[in-house]
Design a protein around this motif. Sequence first.
Motif, PDB file in Angstrom:
ATOM      1  N   ARG A   1       1.514  -3.592  -4.463  1.00 12.47           N
ATOM      2  CA  ARG A   1       0.519  -2.982  -3.587  1.00 12.47           C
ATOM      3  C   ARG A   1       1.176  -2.179  -2.472  1.00 12.47           C
ATOM      4  N   ILE A   2       2.293  -2.714  -1.934  1.00  9.64           N
ATOM      5  CA  ILE A   2       2.858  -2.043  -0.765  1.00  9.64           C
ATOM      6  C   ILE A   2       3.608  -0.764  -1.148  1.00  9.64           C
ATOM      7  N   THR A   3       4.097  -0.701  -2.392  1.00 10.66           N
ATOM      8  CA  THR A   3       4.827   0.506  -2.785  1.00 10.66           C
ATOM      9  C   THR A   3       3.908   1.574  -3.360  1.00 10.66           C
ATOM     10  N   HIS A   4       2.645   1.195  -3.644  1.00 10.06           N
ATOM     11  CA  HIS A   4       1.760   2.105  -4.372  1.00 10.06           C
ATOM     12  C   HIS A   4       1.653   3.485  -3.707  1.00 10.06           C
ATOM     13  N   SER A   5       1.336   3.495  -2.399  1.00 13.89           N
ATOM     14  CA  SER A   5       1.096   4.790  -1.748  1.00 13.89           C
ATOM     15  C   SER A   5       2.370   5.630  -1.716  1.00 13.89           C
TER      16      SER A   5
ATOM     17  N   PHE B   1      -1.502   0.428   2.596  1.00 15.57           N
ATOM     18  CA  PHE B   1      -1.361   1.842   2.285  1.00 15.57           C
ATOM     19  C   PHE B   1      -0.298   2.513   3.159  1.00 15.57           C
ATOM     20  N   VAL B   2      -0.332   2.228   4.475  1.00 11.98           N
ATOM     21  CA  VAL B   2       0.574   2.942   5.366  1.00 11.98           C
ATOM     22  C   VAL B   2       1.835   2.131   5.697  1.00 11.98           C
ATOM     23  N   GLY B   3       1.858   0.850   5.350  1.00 11.33           N
ATOM     24  CA  GLY B   3       2.954  -0.021   5.755  1.00 11.33           C
ATOM     25  C   GLY B   3       4.325   0.512   5.406  1.00 11.33           C
ATOM     26  N   LEU B   4       4.552   0.704   4.115  1.00 11.33           N
ATOM     27  CA  LEU B   4       5.882   1.135   3.677  1.00 11.33           C
ATOM     28  C   LEU B   4       6.251   2.528   4.186  1.00 11.33           C
ATOM     29  N   PRO B   5       5.341   3.527   4.088  1.00  8.58           N
ATOM     30  CA  PRO B   5       5.700   4.849   4.623  1.00  8.58           C
ATOM     31  C   PRO B   5       6.122   4.783   6.082  1.00  8.58           C
ATOM     32  N   ILE B   6       5.372   4.022   6.905  1.00  9.24           N
ATOM     33  CA  ILE B   6       5.726   3.933   8.319  1.00  9.24           C
ATOM     34  C   ILE B   6       7.096   3.277   8.480  1.00  9.24           C
ATOM     35  N   ALA B   7       7.318   2.200   7.722  1.00 14.49           N
ATOM     36  CA  ALA B   7       8.615   1.519   7.795  1.00 14.49           C
ATOM     37  C   ALA B   7       9.744   2.474   7.432  1.00 14.49           C
ATOM     38  N   LEU B   8       9.527   3.269   6.394  1.00 16.00           N
ATOM     39  CA  LEU B   8      10.576   4.195   5.949  1.00 16.00           C
ATOM     40  C   LEU B   8      10.861   5.255   7.007  1.00 16.00           C
ATOM     41  N   ILE B   9       9.781   5.789   7.598  1.00 15.41           N
ATOM     42  CA  ILE B   9       9.980   6.827   8.612  1.00 15.41           C
ATOM     43  C   ILE B   9      10.704   6.242   9.827  1.00 15.41           C
ATOM     44  N   LEU B  10      10.326   4.997  10.206  1.00 15.17           N
ATOM     45  CA  LEU B  10      11.010   4.343  11.318  1.00 15.17           C
ATOM     46  C   LEU B  10      12.496   4.177  11.013  1.00 15.17           C
ATOM     47  N   LEU B  11      12.762   3.740   9.796  1.00 15.56           N
ATOM     48  CA  LEU B  11      14.154   3.546   9.382  1.00 15.56           C
ATOM     49  C   LEU B  11      14.930   4.855   9.479  1.00 15.56           C
ATOM     50  N   TRP B  12      14.312   5.918   8.997  1.00 12.85           N
ATOM     51  CA  TRP B  12      14.913   7.255   9.035  1.00 12.85           C
ATOM     52  C   TRP B  12      15.179   7.648  10.494  1.00 12.85           C
TER      53      TRP B  12
END
Lengths: 277, 255
Positions: free
Chosen positions: A110-114, B10-21
């Motif tokens: 679920r967390i990687t989906h988007s 939905f936004v968790g991983l993208p935000i984490a990645l951008i923070l990491l970057w």
Amino acid sequence: MHVTEAVTTQRARRASPWSQHPLAGPLLGVAGIVLFLLIWEAATRTGLVNPKFFPPATVVLAQLGQDLVSADFWASVGLTMRSWLIGLLSAGIAATALGFIIGSSTFLRRITHSTIEFLRPIPSVALIPLAVLLFGIKMESSLMLIIYASFWQILIQVLYGTADVDSVAMDTAKSYGLGWWARIRYVVWPTTLPYLITGLRLAAAVALILAITAELVIGAPGLGKEIALNQSGGSVVPMYSLVVATGLIGVAINIGMRLLEKRVLRWHSSQRGDVIV
Amino acid sequence: MRFLKQIAYFVGLPIALILLWWVLTIDSTNFFVPKPGQLAETFVEVWFSERFFVDVLPSISRLLTGLVLSIVLGILFGIIIGSVRILRQLSEPVLEFFRAIPPPVLVPLLMLIIGINDQMKVMVIIFGAIWPVLLNTVEGVRAVDEVLSDTCRVYRISGFARFRYFVLRSASPQIMTGVRQSISIALILMVISEMFASSSGLGFAIVQFQRTFAVPQMWSGILLLGLMGVSLSLIFQFTEKRVLRWYYGLREVDR
């Protein structure tokens, strides 16, 4: 019952019988190729299209025949196919490993989906300038593009596959005390394999496109570079023969992947043919 | 609560990645990797200027022209070839060959025949993107339901109405699969045709940035292409859901 029979016989009568013959398909296919070559030849010989830019079929095929016995041609083919193979294999291994990891947990899925849905549609050719800056005109540039493009094709299929695991089968395996590895090996892997092979088949075609593109645009050595050189040098006939050669390689890859699919999945119901009920 | 959870997923991983970057590049002076803020700034600066009219709009219009033409022509020829058995058998190997040619090699070829202009780029897109639609339409038309076909005949539904309400409908799931492949091929070809031979367009601009070592600008171009790919795929998903609503409904019922 009688009605269906009547319909079938009528259908059989309506379709001309010779086109139903098992050999009709392949024969007509060959006829189609010949017809296509004849039209090509006629169009150029009669001056319908300018033969300077569009040489006749016979000339191109003769050139292709010469290419097929030249060492330079096979060296280029070898370079292209080498980056194709290395790229496809690395993407395949990485995507399969990651797919199994992500697919094994609902949270990860679920967390990687988007993120996956965002990264997947990014056209790999957008990375061409980056590849040039990082690697220059070496094979690594092609590899970067090939791996990026084929990685997503395979990953998505593996994710579909791991989601398709039969929950009853999984529970059965668990209650029989199969360990984590054994469950992967005997439950998840066989379910995912057909999806993985589909992904590989799609990725194989994409990888060839990207291999040729990288050579064409960046100038990494291989068939694509030869095409670009011939184009800028104005040698039209060799260029056409190389284009035809890339098409033949593409066909060969498609056929090869289908055979591989048949061989690897011969136990699977999709390959065993219809069971007559 | 559940809604919030979905948003977090939905936004968790993208935000984490951008923070990491952001954290990783905070002290970095690496020439190749821009900082997130810098990239966003450059993006606005580069693309919300006259470049939007000079490079972006022409690219998009070429892409859409090529895409629409290849979908329309693909469906048209697909229906013709798919409905006539002999035509299908005659053309199958030739079409398979054309489909197998990596479309980018057509760029130098068409450059020679047509010259370097907009038509060439549109033609390149059509020549590359038509095959998935065409071959999938052929498959879809071939696999129409026999009973429905007979029903149409019994009710004397023929000619245009038959194509409109029966053939096109039953082939549409297959056609949409083809269209999905065509979209990504068309986008690739738009970029390549501009990279190879052009004086305007997105592909040209990005290569230009790379050659002049304008790295943040180059990244902003890559980002723009990525956003285009994502929006095209979103538009497609939306359209597909609407066009194939009956099909997904049918599958739900079957299950």
